[in-house]
Design a protein around this motif. Sequence first.
Motif, PDB file in Angstrom:
ATOM      1  N   GLY A 146       8.348 -18.282  13.040  1.00  0.00           N
ATOM      2  CA  GLY A 146       9.648 -17.675  12.840  1.00  0.00           C
ATOM      3  C   GLY A 146       9.974 -17.394  11.388  1.00  0.00           C
ATOM      4  N   ILE A 147       9.155 -17.911  10.453  1.00  0.00           N
ATOM      5  CA  ILE A 147       9.371 -17.685   9.026  1.00  0.00           C
ATOM      6  C   ILE A 147       8.418 -16.591   8.549  1.00  0.00           C
ATOM      7  CG2 ILE A 147       9.288 -18.691   6.717  1.00  0.00           C
ATOM      8  CD1 ILE A 147      11.555 -19.743   8.430  1.00  0.00           C
ATOM      9  N   GLY A 148       8.965 -15.539   7.969  1.00  0.00           N
ATOM     10  CA  GLY A 148       8.139 -14.434   7.506  1.00  0.00           C
ATOM     11  C   GLY A 148       7.298 -14.799   6.292  1.00  0.00           C
ATOM     12  N   HIS A 149       6.184 -14.081   6.134  1.00  0.00           N
ATOM     13  CA  HIS A 149       5.299 -14.302   4.986  1.00  0.00           C
ATOM     14  C   HIS A 149       4.638 -12.989   4.612  1.00  0.00           C
ATOM     15  CE1 HIS A 149       3.344 -17.116   2.255  1.00  0.00           C
ATOM     16  NE2 HIS A 149       2.241 -16.388   2.388  1.00  0.00           N
ATOM     17  N   GLN A 150       4.422 -12.809   3.303  1.00  0.00           N
ATOM     18  CA  GLN A 150       3.892 -11.552   2.785  1.00  0.00           C
ATOM     19  C   GLN A 150       2.439 -11.718   2.338  1.00  0.00           C
ATOM     20  OE1 GLN A 150       6.309  -9.911  -0.427  1.00  0.00           O
ATOM     21  NE2 GLN A 150       6.110  -7.893   0.477  1.00  0.00           N
ATOM     22  N   TRP A 151       1.595 -10.764   2.755  1.00  0.00           N
ATOM     23  CA  TRP A 151       0.171 -10.771   2.437  1.00  0.00           C
ATOM     24  C   TRP A 151      -0.203  -9.487   1.709  1.00  0.00           C
ATOM     25  CZ3 TRP A 151      -2.747 -15.053   3.662  1.00  0.00           C
ATOM     26  CH2 TRP A 151      -2.188 -15.954   4.584  1.00  0.00           C
ATOM     27  N   ALA A 152      -1.282  -9.552   0.943  1.00  0.00           N
ATOM     28  CA  ALA A 152      -1.743  -8.376   0.198  1.00  0.00           C
ATOM     29  C   ALA A 152      -3.265  -8.289   0.296  1.00  0.00           C
ATOM     30  CB  ALA A 152      -1.316  -8.453  -1.267  1.00  0.00           C
ATOM     31  N   TYR A 153      -3.755  -7.169   0.819  1.00  0.00           N
ATOM     32  CA  TYR A 153      -5.190  -6.932   0.954  1.00  0.00           C
ATOM     33  C   TYR A 153      -5.725  -6.468  -0.402  1.00  0.00           C
ATOM     34  CZ  TYR A 153      -9.524  -5.043   2.997  1.00  0.00           C
ATOM     35  OH  TYR A 153     -10.840  -4.760   3.307  1.00  0.00           O
ATOM     36  N   LEU A 154      -6.692  -7.195  -0.953  1.00  0.00           N
ATOM     37  CA  LEU A 154      -7.122  -6.957  -2.322  1.00  0.00           C
ATOM     38  C   LEU A 154      -7.572  -5.528  -2.617  1.00  0.00           C
ATOM     39  CD1 LEU A 154      -8.913 -10.246  -3.419  1.00  0.00           C
ATOM     40  CD2 LEU A 154      -6.764  -9.313  -4.217  1.00  0.00           C
ATOM     41  N   PRO A 155      -8.333  -4.870  -1.750  1.00  0.00           N
ATOM     42  CA  PRO A 155      -8.660  -3.475  -2.050  1.00  0.00           C
ATOM     43  C   PRO A 155      -7.426  -2.584  -2.174  1.00  0.00           C
ATOM     44  CG  PRO A 155     -10.203  -4.332  -0.429  1.00  0.00           C
ATOM     45  CD  PRO A 155      -9.122  -5.373  -0.600  1.00  0.00           C
ATOM     46  N   ASP A 156      -6.377  -2.876  -1.427  1.00  0.00           N
ATOM     47  CA  ASP A 156      -5.135  -2.110  -1.558  1.00  0.00           C
ATOM     48  C   ASP A 156      -4.437  -2.412  -2.889  1.00  0.00           C
ATOM     49  OD1 ASP A 156      -5.570  -1.073   0.962  1.00  0.00           O
ATOM     50  OD2 ASP A 156      -4.169  -2.438   1.961  1.00  0.00           O
ATOM     51  N   VAL A 157      -4.480  -3.673  -3.312  1.00  0.00           N
ATOM     52  CA  VAL A 157      -3.878  -4.038  -4.591  1.00  0.00           C
ATOM     53  C   VAL A 157      -4.619  -3.339  -5.728  1.00  0.00           C
ATOM     54  CG1 VAL A 157      -3.285  -5.928  -6.148  1.00  0.00           C
ATOM     55  CG2 VAL A 157      -3.152  -6.271  -3.677  1.00  0.00           C
ATOM     56  N   ALA A 158      -5.946  -3.345  -5.644  1.00  0.00           N
ATOM     57  CA  ALA A 158      -6.747  -2.684  -6.681  1.00  0.00           C
ATOM     58  C   ALA A 158      -6.479  -1.186  -6.711  1.00  0.00           C
ATOM     59  CB  ALA A 158      -8.231  -2.955  -6.433  1.00  0.00           C
ATOM     60  N   GLU A 159      -6.380  -0.578  -5.553  1.00  0.00           N
ATOM     61  CA  GLU A 159      -6.101   0.861  -5.490  1.00  0.00           C
ATOM     62  C   GLU A 159      -4.728   1.167  -6.086  1.00  0.00           C
ATOM     63  OE1 GLU A 159      -6.558   4.879  -4.824  1.00  0.00           O
ATOM     64  OE2 GLU A 159      -8.076   3.301  -4.645  1.00  0.00           O
ATOM     65  N   THR A 160      -3.757   0.337  -5.769  1.00  0.00           N
ATOM     66  CA  THR A 160      -2.413   0.518  -6.320  1.00  0.00           C
ATOM     67  C   THR A 160      -2.423   0.420  -7.838  1.00  0.00           C
ATOM     68  OG1 THR A 160      -1.393  -0.360  -4.304  1.00  0.00           O
ATOM     69  CG2 THR A 160      -0.062  -0.383  -6.303  1.00  0.00           C
ATOM     70  N   MET A 161      -3.079  -0.592  -8.351  1.00  0.00           N
ATOM     71  CA  MET A 161      -3.154  -0.769  -9.804  1.00  0.00           C
ATOM     72  C   MET A 161      -3.836   0.419 -10.475  1.00  0.00           C
ATOM     73  SD  MET A 161      -4.157  -4.793 -10.152  1.00  0.00           S
ATOM     74  CE  MET A 161      -2.902  -6.071 -10.036  1.00  0.00           C
ATOM     75  N   ALA A 162      -4.937   0.864  -9.890  1.00  0.00           N
ATOM     76  CA  ALA A 162      -5.674   1.984 -10.482  1.00  0.00           C
ATOM     77  C   ALA A 162      -4.827   3.251 -10.503  1.00  0.00           C
ATOM     78  CB  ALA A 162      -6.976   2.213  -9.711  1.00  0.00           C
ATOM     79  N   ARG A 163      -4.101   3.519  -9.419  1.00  0.00           N
ATOM     80  CA  ARG A 163      -3.248   4.715  -9.384  1.00  0.00           C
ATOM     81  C   ARG A 163      -2.129   4.628 -10.420  1.00  0.00           C
ATOM     82  NH1 ARG A 163      -2.367   6.340  -2.970  1.00  0.00           N
ATOM     83  NH2 ARG A 163      -4.560   6.112  -2.321  1.00  0.00           N
ATOM     84  N   LEU A 164      -1.583   3.435 -10.580  1.00  0.00           N
ATOM     85  CA  LEU A 164      -0.522   3.274 -11.578  1.00  0.00           C
ATOM     86  C   LEU A 164      -1.066   3.435 -12.992  1.00  0.00           C
ATOM     87  CD1 LEU A 164       1.408   0.278  -9.997  1.00  0.00           C
ATOM     88  CD2 LEU A 164       2.302   2.596 -10.323  1.00  0.00           C
ATOM     89  N   VAL A 165      -2.242   2.873 -13.254  1.00  0.00           N
ATOM     90  CA  VAL A 165      -2.853   3.000 -14.581  1.00  0.00           C
ATOM     91  C   VAL A 165      -3.027   4.466 -14.956  1.00  0.00           C
ATOM     92  CG1 VAL A 165      -5.065   2.722 -15.800  1.00  0.00           C
ATOM     93  CG2 VAL A 165      -4.006   0.761 -14.653  1.00  0.00           C
ATOM     94  N   GLU A 166      -3.383   5.291 -13.988  1.00  0.00           N
ATOM     95  CA  GLU A 166      -3.662   6.697 -14.241  1.00  0.00           C
ATOM     96  C   GLU A 166      -2.451   7.596 -14.019  1.00  0.00           C
ATOM     97  OE1 GLU A 166      -7.083   7.369 -11.793  1.00  0.00           O
ATOM     98  OE2 GLU A 166      -8.445   6.423 -13.231  1.00  0.00           O
ATOM     99  N   HIS A 167      -1.315   6.974 -13.733  1.00  0.00           N
ATOM    100  CA  HIS A 167      -0.090   7.746 -13.478  1.00  0.00           C
ATOM    101  C   HIS A 167       0.563   8.148 -14.797  1.00  0.00           C
ATOM    102  CE1 HIS A 167       3.383   9.039 -11.102  1.00  0.00           C
ATOM    103  NE2 HIS A 167       4.143   8.490 -12.026  1.00  0.00           N
ATOM    104  N   ASP A 168       0.911   9.392 -14.919  1.00  0.00           N
ATOM    105  CA  ASP A 168       1.570   9.869 -16.131  1.00  0.00           C
ATOM    106  C   ASP A 168       3.011   9.360 -16.193  1.00  0.00           C
ATOM    107  OD1 ASP A 168      -0.658  11.278 -16.956  1.00  0.00           O
ATOM    108  OD2 ASP A 168      -0.067  13.122 -15.928  1.00  0.00           O
TER     109      ASP A 168
END
Length: 333
Positions: free
Chosen positions: A193-215
């Motif tokens: 009944g208690i929510g929890h947040q997870w992060a799939y590492l390839p998605d985290v890496a993809e997010t970081m890479a897109r932000l790094v290259e974002h103008d």
Amino acid sequence: MNTRITLVLGATGGIGGELASRLASGGWQVRALNRNPDRAGKEDRFQWIKGDAMVAADVATAAEGASLIVHAVNPPGYSDWDKLVLPMLDNTIAAAEANGARIVLPGTVYNYGPDAFPVIAEDAPQNPLTRKGKIRREMERRLKAAAGRGKARVLIVRAGDFFGPRAANNWFSQGLVKAGSRPRSIGYPGKRGIGHQWAYLPDVAETMARLVEHDGLADFESFHMDGHWDADGTKMTEAIRHALDDPFLPVKSMPWWLMRLASPFVPFLREVMEMRYLWQVPVRLDNARLVATLGAEPRTPLDKAIRATLIGVGCLGSEAPERAVSQARLSRS
């Protein structure tokens, strides 16, 4: 970016390895600093450099000419984490300032206290109650000060509990399942009944890479990922059962009492015990700012992510899930 050279501290770790691989695939020249590169250097796309992230001169030499430094490193075995984390970060900041580089830091929810719960935006007040949270807050304070001096830039991406094929020291591969063998049960640290947040590492890496290259990123930026939100604590365990084709695999409560007894002798467990509160209340990072910046958050479907993770950590053969799906389809036909 003036140059596409990055120094990755922690390239043999979960998020460090994933981001290094993603940057290499995107055309970046990746340098990986490691104390034992002959043993660590399985990825031939990286330039492995012998050195220690706790030695300022090693970091400075490895970072020469880099426009990006990924700070994804922890002391070996989490030993003396509280004493070594800040000096290690200072080495990274000094190297970034010498090269005008941007630092990428995988952030955590530890910075925040109950006054920011349950849904947390990037600008929420950081009033942590734990020792680890206070150190994390100080890390970000030093990074923000460095960006304010105008000689370095900073990108912090916060996400939920990591899981993925490369991930090692995390709740998934050390708690929910045991890496290296097919699970006979699933351990679960939280309450139903208690929510929890997870992060799939390839998605985290993809997010970081897109932000790094974002103008248009400012000198100091922070973003939150939503990842996979398990609203009642059953979504993740059901996904594991599905991937294993075992709908009746037992789910057992985490033996917190045993972990408490062992924590004085196991540094990782000491860190775990301090963060237990995150399994007792719902805490969710709000990704609205990330979506506004990138248009969408990279998100691998949960079943696919769990299957890849179980295979990667040695809990499942690569053919088993495909056979299970085929048999299920036949049974319905």
